[in-house]
Design a protein around this motif. Structure first.
Motif, PDB file in Angstrom:
ATOM      1  N   ARG A   1       0.830  -1.215   0.000  1.00  0.00           N
ATOM      2  CA  ARG A   1       0.000   0.000   0.000  1.00  0.00           C
ATOM      3  C   ARG A   1       0.859   1.258   0.000  1.00  0.00           C
ATOM      4  N   LYS A   2       1.923   1.253   0.800  1.00  0.00           N
ATOM      5  CA  LYS A   2       2.809   2.420   0.852  1.00  0.00           C
ATOM      6  C   LYS A   2       3.482   2.651  -0.499  1.00  0.00           C
ATOM      7  N   ASN A   3       3.911   1.562  -1.141  1.00  0.00           N
ATOM      8  CA  ASN A   3       4.555   1.695  -2.449  1.00  0.00           C
ATOM      9  C   ASN A   3       3.586   2.259  -3.485  1.00  0.00           C
ATOM     10  N   LYS A   4       2.341   1.807  -3.446  1.00  0.00           N
ATOM     11  CA  LYS A   4       1.346   2.342  -4.387  1.00  0.00           C
ATOM     12  C   LYS A   4       1.106   3.819  -4.143  1.00  0.00           C
ATOM     13  N   ARG A   5       1.027   4.205  -2.871  1.00  0.00           N
ATOM     14  CA  ARG A   5       0.810   5.606  -2.536  1.00  0.00           C
ATOM     15  C   ARG A   5       1.988   6.451  -3.010  1.00  0.00           C
TER      16      ARG A   5
ATOM     17  N   GLN B   1       4.003   5.753  -5.449  1.00  0.00           N
ATOM     18  CA  GLN B   1       3.965   5.782  -6.916  1.00  0.00           C
ATOM     19  C   GLN B   1       2.966   6.829  -7.408  1.00  0.00           C
ATOM     20  N   ARG B   2       1.783   6.883  -6.777  1.00  0.00           N
ATOM     21  CA  ARG B   2       0.776   7.889  -7.174  1.00  0.00           C
ATOM     22  C   ARG B   2       1.297   9.303  -6.940  1.00  0.00           C
ATOM     23  N   GLU B   3       1.932   9.522  -5.797  1.00  0.00           N
ATOM     24  CA  GLU B   3       2.480  10.850  -5.500  1.00  0.00           C
ATOM     25  C   GLU B   3       3.574  11.228  -6.498  1.00  0.00           C
ATOM     26  N   LYS B   4       4.400  10.254  -6.848  1.00  0.00           N
ATOM     27  CA  LYS B   4       5.457  10.508  -7.819  1.00  0.00           C
ATOM     28  C   LYS B   4       4.880  10.883  -9.180  1.00  0.00           C
ATOM     29  N   GLU B   5       3.821  10.171  -9.597  1.00  0.00           N
ATOM     30  CA  GLU B   5       3.175  10.490 -10.875  1.00  0.00           C
ATOM     31  C   GLU B   5       2.566  11.879 -10.848  1.00  0.00           C
ATOM     32  N   LYS B   6       1.973  12.266  -9.714  1.00  0.00           N
ATOM     33  CA  LYS B   6       1.404  13.615  -9.605  1.00  0.00           C
ATOM     34  C   LYS B   6       2.490  14.674  -9.735  1.00  0.00           C
ATOM     35  N   ARG B   7       3.629  14.438  -9.072  1.00  0.00           N
ATOM     36  CA  ARG B   7       4.730  15.408  -9.162  1.00  0.00           C
ATOM     37  C   ARG B   7       5.237  15.518 -10.591  1.00  0.00           C
ATOM     38  N   GLU B   8       5.335  14.369 -11.281  1.00  0.00           N
ATOM     39  CA  GLU B   8       5.795  14.391 -12.668  1.00  0.00           C
ATOM     40  C   GLU B   8       4.820  15.131 -13.561  1.00  0.00           C
ATOM     41  N   LYS B   9       3.531  14.950 -13.314  1.00  0.00           N
ATOM     42  CA  LYS B   9       2.533  15.665 -14.114  1.00  0.00           C
ATOM     43  C   LYS B   9       2.670  17.166 -13.906  1.00  0.00           C
ATOM     44  N   ASN B  10       2.845  17.562 -12.653  1.00  0.00           N
ATOM     45  CA  ASN B  10       2.973  18.991 -12.360  1.00  0.00           C
ATOM     46  C   ASN B  10       4.238  19.581 -12.967  1.00  0.00           C
ATOM     47  N   LYS B  11       5.303  18.776 -13.038  1.00  0.00           N
ATOM     48  CA  LYS B  11       6.551  19.279 -13.613  1.00  0.00           C
ATOM     49  C   LYS B  11       6.457  19.410 -15.125  1.00  0.00           C
ATOM     50  N   THR B  12       5.862  18.419 -15.764  1.00  0.00           N
ATOM     51  CA  THR B  12       5.859  18.418 -17.225  1.00  0.00           C
ATOM     52  C   THR B  12       4.860  19.411 -17.794  1.00  0.00           C
ATOM     53  N   VAL B  13       3.754  19.621 -17.117  1.00  0.00           N
ATOM     54  CA  VAL B  13       2.730  20.510 -17.651  1.00  0.00           C
ATOM     55  C   VAL B  13       2.987  21.913 -17.124  1.00  0.00           C
ATOM     56  N   LYS B  14       3.546  22.720 -17.977  1.00  0.00           N
ATOM     57  CA  LYS B  14       3.772  24.113 -17.614  1.00  0.00           C
ATOM     58  C   LYS B  14       2.858  24.964 -18.478  1.00  0.00           C
TER      59      LYS B  14
END
Length: 140
Positions: free
Chosen positions: A57-61, A63-76
């Motif tokens: 569960r911690k790993n999934k959480r 992973q989701r947080e990492k994907e959110k950060r990547e989305k925020n970084k790539t979408v400017k």
């Protein structure tokens, strides 16, 4: 290559699951003919299995947080500055030449010239000569 890496991840996950549930004991509970499945009941649960599920569960959480950060970084969002508003005014001919042209259009039309001929004299269209005539006559 991506599919191959995902396959290896899945195999590693199954291996870790089996290792964590090594001491868990299951008993066959019943068979459901409608769903065509056996129901298993866990008699003894291994402590490592609980730790494994918690880590999963911690790993999934993470992973989701990492994907959110990547989305925020790539979408400017590129802000395009607003264009300055330039006030435009209708270009109008000076009043004096226009009124002189109108007076001449009325005079020439009374002399019998057609609007086409008057327009050619002033380098305007026939319709412009006609409009100038009617504006002068009707006082608009």
């Amino acid at each position: 290559m991506k599919a191959n890496a995902e396959h290896y991840k899945a195999i590693a996950f199954v291996d870790r699951y089996k290792e964590a549930n090594k001491n868990t004991v299951h008993r066959v509970r019943q068979y459901d003919p409608k769903l065509r499945m056996w129901t298993l009941e866990a008699i003894i649960t291994d402590e490592n299995a609980l730790k494994f599920s918690e880590e999963n569960r911690k790993n999934k959480r993470r992973q989701r947080e990492k994907e959110k950060r990547e989305k925020n970084k790539t979408v400017k969002k590129f802000v395009i500055p607003a264009k300055p508003v330039v006030e435009t005014t209708k270009q109008s001919m000076p009043t004096k030449p226009r009124s002189q042209m109108r007076l001449n259009v009325v005079r020439l039309h009374k002399e019998g010239k057609k609007f086409k001929e008057i327009g050619d004299m002033y380098n305007v269209s026939e319709n412009s000569a006609r409009v100038a005539y009617h504006k002068e006559i009707h006082g608009k």
